[in-house]
Every structure is written in structure tokens, then in C-alpha cells.
Design a protein around this motif. Structure first.
Motif: not given
Length: 77
Positions: A6-34
Motif C-alpha cells: 500500500e503506497a499513497h503519494g510517494l515522492t522522491k527527488r534526486f537533485g532537480k530530477t523528480q523520480a516519483l511524483a505522488g505514486v499511489d499503489l494498492e496490491v492485494e495479498q496473493g496477487r502477482v504484480l508486474g
């Protein structure tokens, strides 16, 4: 529904580079995710945050019910 990831609003910057800009993700138990996308889309950064190898600049993430920031050792169990 039990969530394995479960991820909500993930952000990450490396200097001036925005690597993640508000990532939301939910994966149910037992699921395979690519994770697909073009080079530079933030796939590796998101996985490294979920694996507790990187700290996000913002947002929240839980793996198997454990917070990746406050309980990183619980995520590895």
C-alpha cells in the motif's frame, strides 16, 4: 481485502530530477504484480522504497502491514 503493498503519494527527488511524483499503489495479498514502463518512469525507485533501500521524500508506504519508514525491519520479515 488484505493489502500486501500500500503506497499513497510517494515522492522522491534526486537533485532537480523528480523520480516519483505522488505514486499511489494498492496490491492485494496473493496477487502477482508486474511493474512496466519506459526508462526513467520511476519503477526502480518505487521498488527500492518498498524494499526499504531508499527513503521517500513524501508519502506513505506499507508492506505486509509494516510501515517502510517507521518499521523497515518488519518489512523484511
Amino acid at each position: 481485502m488484505t493489502l500486501a503493498i500500500e503506497a499513497h503519494g510517494l515522492t522522491k527527488r534526486f537533485g532537480k530530477t523528480q523520480a516519483l511524483a505522488g505514486v499511489d499503489l494498492e496490491v492485494e495479498q496473493g496477487r502477482v504484480l508486474g511493474v512496466l514502463g519506459p526508462n526513467g518512469a520511476g519503477k526502480t525507485t518505487a521498488v527500492r522504497i518498498l524494499a526499504t533501500l531508499l527513503r521517500p521524500d513524501g508519502g506513505t508506504a506499507r508492506v505486509a502491514g509494516h510501515d517502510v519508514l517507521s518499521d523497515p525491519k518488519g518489512c523484511a520479515a
